[in-house]
Design an enzyme around this catalytic site. Structure first.
Site, PDB file in Angstrom:
ATOM      1  N   ALA A  80       0.612  13.650 -22.976  1.00  0.00           N
ATOM      2  CA  ALA A  80       0.164  12.294 -23.304  1.00  0.00           C
ATOM      3  C   ALA A  80       1.147  11.774 -24.572  1.00  0.00           C
ATOM      4  CB  ALA A  80      -1.324  12.547 -23.893  1.00  0.00           C
TER       5      ALA A  80
ATOM      6  N   PHE B  13      -8.037  19.086 -25.174  1.00  0.00           N
ATOM      7  CA  PHE B  13      -8.758  17.540 -25.179  1.00  0.00           C
ATOM      8  C   PHE B  13     -10.109  18.058 -24.613  1.00  0.00           C
ATOM      9  CE2 PHE B  13      -9.717  13.177 -26.200  1.00  0.00           C
ATOM     10  CZ  PHE B  13      -9.870  13.463 -27.512  1.00  0.00           C
ATOM     11  N   ASP B  14     -11.045  17.055 -25.044  1.00  0.00           N
ATOM     12  CA  ASP B  14     -12.328  17.205 -24.609  1.00  0.00           C
ATOM     13  C   ASP B  14     -12.414  16.733 -23.046  1.00  0.00           C
ATOM     14  OD1 ASP B  14     -11.890  14.306 -24.613  1.00  0.00           O
ATOM     15  OD2 ASP B  14     -13.866  13.671 -25.434  1.00  0.00           O
TER      16      ASP B  14
ATOM     17  N   ASP C 137       0.543  19.179 -21.345  1.00  0.00           N
ATOM     18  CA  ASP C 137      -0.296  17.946 -21.623  1.00  0.00           C
ATOM     19  C   ASP C 137       0.352  16.962 -22.575  1.00  0.00           C
ATOM     20  OD1 ASP C 137      -2.089  16.035 -21.956  1.00  0.00           O
ATOM     21  OD2 ASP C 137      -3.858  17.190 -22.591  1.00  0.00           O
TER      22      ASP C 137
ATOM     23  N   HIS D 252     -21.020  13.457 -26.495  1.00  0.00           N
ATOM     24  CA  HIS D 252     -20.484  12.329 -27.646  1.00  0.00           C
ATOM     25  C   HIS D 252     -20.265  11.116 -27.035  1.00  0.00           C
ATOM     26  CE1 HIS D 252     -17.059  14.113 -25.975  1.00  0.00           C
ATOM     27  NE2 HIS D 252     -16.133  12.940 -26.276  1.00  0.00           N
TER      28      HIS D 252
ATOM     29  N   TYR E 119       1.194  -1.259   0.174  1.00  0.00           N
ATOM     30  CA  TYR E 119       0.177  -0.084   0.315  1.00  0.00           C
ATOM     31  C   TYR E 119       0.905   1.282  -0.125  1.00  0.00           C
ATOM     32  CZ  TYR E 119      -4.126   3.049   1.046  1.00  0.00           C
ATOM     33  OH  TYR E 119      -4.901   4.187   0.914  1.00  0.00           O
TER      34      TYR E 119
ATOM     35  N   LYS F 234      -1.125   6.450 -23.522  1.00  0.00           N
ATOM     36  CA  LYS F 234      -0.694   6.719 -24.800  1.00  0.00           C
ATOM     37  C   LYS F 234       0.762   6.565 -24.989  1.00  0.00           C
ATOM     38  CE  LYS F 234      -4.810   9.367 -24.856  1.00  0.00           C
ATOM     39  NZ  LYS F 234      -5.299   9.486 -23.446  1.00  0.00           N
TER      40      LYS F 234
HETATM   41  N1  F0G Z   1      -4.983  14.980 -22.880  1.00  0.00           N
HETATM   42  C1  F0G Z   1      -4.902  14.360 -24.184  1.00  0.00           C
HETATM   43  C2  F0G Z   1      -4.282  15.484 -25.166  1.00  0.00           C
HETATM   44  C3  F0G Z   1      -5.651  13.332 -24.339  1.00  0.00           C
HETATM   45  O1  F0G Z   1      -5.548  12.998 -25.791  1.00  0.00           O
HETATM   46  C4  F0G Z   1      -6.393  12.588 -23.562  1.00  0.00           C
HETATM   47  C5  F0G Z   1      -7.178  11.291 -23.955  1.00  0.00           C
HETATM   48  C6  F0G Z   1      -6.455  13.032 -22.321  1.00  0.00           C
HETATM   49  C7  F0G Z   1      -5.675  14.244 -21.921  1.00  0.00           C
HETATM   50  C8  F0G Z   1      -7.107  12.406 -20.762  1.00  0.00           C
HETATM   51  O2  F0G Z   1      -6.472  11.213 -20.627  1.00  0.00           O
HETATM   52  O3  F0G Z   1      -7.913   9.490 -21.301  1.00  0.00           O
HETATM   53  O4  F0G Z   1      -6.022   9.057 -19.852  1.00  0.00           O
HETATM   54  O5  F0G Z   1      -8.100  10.265 -18.938  1.00  0.00           O
HETATM   55  N2  F0G Z   1      -7.279  11.043 -24.966  1.00  0.00           N
HETATM   56  C9  F0G Z   1      -7.859   9.795 -25.381  1.00  0.00           C
HETATM   57  C10 F0G Z   1      -8.229   9.955 -26.915  1.00  0.00           C
HETATM   58  C11 F0G Z   1      -9.178   9.397 -24.667  1.00  0.00           C
HETATM   59  O6  F0G Z   1      -8.917   9.061 -27.522  1.00  0.00           O
HETATM   60  O7  F0G Z   1      -7.456  10.648 -27.470  1.00  0.00           O
HETATM   61  P1  F0G Z   1      -7.335  10.008 -20.195  1.00  0.00           P
END
Ligand code: F0G
Length: 465
Positions: free
Chosen positions: A222, A130-131, A220, A455, A78, A263
């Site tokens: 990823a 991103f969304d 960000d 979406h 833990y 990613k």
């Molecule tokens: N930032 C970026 C640029 C992303 O592409 C994503 C996720 C996130 C943050 C959020 O990360 O999914 O680990 O919570 N993108 C995915 C996509 C879902 O399909 O592009 P997460």
């Protein structure tokens, strides 16, 4: 060029397959029925009914032999797990940041960061949110302001760094509303703008503006390795540097980052928040404990921490990144030659079909990108994702009026190390079929939708006009 031998052009997959997973085959009539049951929303499809799944490159990759081997060593304590210390060291070596917090995925890191730094009246500038990032910023009452490079407006413009931040717009914002800006964010690569890279020159210029206005810069990150690979290829000053060294430098231009490790972390689940500011550490750590778990596991199993530590070392391998970029380019070029307009230049993780150019007569309120996405499934069993007016459009709650998104794109994202060239050839063939039958693609209308991130759960139905 293939570095192995200049006589051969084919970039072969830089791995051989040790474990196989069968993929399902379905027929068109079955898919037509499945689409109806799913409300024409591909998020509602069972994956066992998807032949080629290009919905996302997030958490869908294949791990290496070495990652699986490390996972057996996962320390599931833990507190103070050895696996955590390995990941912590790996992330600090890569990024140079002092504090590292593990999270279950990227949006968990977003939630922590914006809970502390967001709030009503604040504005968060980003080359493109991103969304989930946008949703987390807005959830705190802050405004998520996209400041993409002007080049993004034209999907056919071959700009090498289309992911860049619009520096003039950022400067104007900081000159007029600096007190409202708690941090500046840059997304590498810029996913919403087509998986497009951000140049080091642009990052340095953002850094200079942040210094001038005394604002922290967060990445960000990823897809930090894909971004660094494009920098090496396209920014002459960096041609001789290793991708790893470029990535290290990019992180060191910032004050912190959040990473969806699903990613370029090369794992199926995981996220990171890392930063230098000691004053942020305590509030973020406390929120982490409340939401995710103790700071030495943060919502992940010890084995996940091991897989991620190993993935972060593997992802900057240049043979892998060359194969990846070439696979995306191969799919993009194939679709283009088949008569399907695609966003240019090709990005790092996905090909984006320009549905507005493909179906110029279909209006935005008929969701052309979602219609193309549904057609790809109907005809070929391929799952993609809409990045258009269903994802980013707005509905006025009073009048019901729809405000369209700036672009209508269909993203075909390639999971890492999963599909071979034959799978990609098949997708190109399905694209050619759609191009020849595009007059049969019907528009859609929303039947049911949620107030945020609609979406994911919306239900749609075809319209007859
Ligand atoms: N930032 C970026 C640029 C992303 O592409 C994503 C996720 C996130 C943050 C959020 O990360 O999914 O680990 O919570 N993108 C995915 C996509 C879902 O399909 O592009 P997460």
């Amino acid at each position: 060029m293939n570095p192995m031998d200049a006589r051969f052009r084919t970039i072969i997959e830089p791995f051989r397959i040790k474990v196989v997973e069968p993929i399902p085959f379905t027929d068109r009539a079955e898919r037509a029925e499945l689409l109806e049951v799913a409300g024409y929303n591909l998020f509602n499809l069972p994956s066992r009914k998807v032949t080629i799944d290009l919905l996302t490159d997030s958490g869908t990759g294949a791990m290496s032999v070495q990652q699986w081997a490390q996972m057996f060593k996962g320390d599931e304590a833990y507190a103070g797990a050895e696996s955590w210390h390995r990941l912590d060291r790996t992330v600090r070596d890569l990024t140079g940041f002092r504090f590292v917090l593990p999270c279950h995925q990227g949006r968990a890191a977003e939630k922590l960061l914006f809970t502390v730094l967001g709030g009503t009246g604040k504005v968060i500038p980003n080359n493109s949110h991103f969304d989930t990032t946008r949703a987390h910023v807005e959830y705190t009452g802050a405004e998520a302001r996209d400041l993409p490079s002007r080049a993004t407006a034209d999907t056919q413009l071959e700009d090498p760094f289309k992911g860049n931040m619009n520096l003039e717009a950022l400067e104007r914002l900081l000159e007029s509303e600096a007190d409202r800006v708690p941090l500046v964010a840059v997304t590498i690569t810029n996913n919403s703008a087509g998986g497009q890279p951000v140049s080091m020159a642009n990052l340095k210029a953002v850094r200079a503006l942040c210094d001038r206005f005394k604002k922290p810069l967060f990445l960000d990150a990823a897809r930090f390795a894909e971004n660094a690979f494009f920098v090496k290829q396209r920014e002459p000053e960096y041609a001789e540097r290793s991708v790893r060294a470029i990535a290290e430098e990019a992180f060191r231009l910032a004050d912190g980052c959040w990473i969806s490790a699903k990613k370029d972390g090369m794992v199926n689940i995981g996220g990171l928040l890392a930063f230098n500011d000691e004053a942020l550490h305590e509030p973020l750590r406390n929120l982490l404990i409340l939401n995710e778990g103790f700071p030495t596991y943060g919502g992940l199993a010890g084995r996940d921490l091991e897989g991620l530590a190993q993935g972060l070392l593997e992802v900057t391998d240049e043979d892998y990144l060359r194969y990846r970029a070439r696979s995306v380019e191969y799919l993009g070029r194939g679709l283009e030659e088949a008569g399907v307009p695609v966003l240019k230049p090709f990005g790092g993780h996905a090909v984006y079909v320009d549905a507005r150019r493909f179906l110029p007569r279909m209006p935005a309120h008929r969701f052309p990108a979602q219609a193309v996405s549904a057609a790809l499934y109907l005809e070929g069993g391929i799952r993609s994702v809409e990045i258009g007016s269903l994802m980013f459009g707005r509905k006025d709650p009073q009048t019901g009026q729809e405000y369209p998104a700036p672009q209508e794109l269909v993203r075909l994202a390639l999971p890492r190390r999963v599909y071979t060239q034959a799978h990609v050839d098949y997708c190109i063939e399905v694209g050619a079929y759609l191009a020849a039958h595009k007059d049969e693609i019907r528009g859609l209308r929303i039947v049911q939708e949620a107030p945020i991130l609609r979406h994911f759960t919306a239900r749609l139905a075809p319209v007859s006009e």
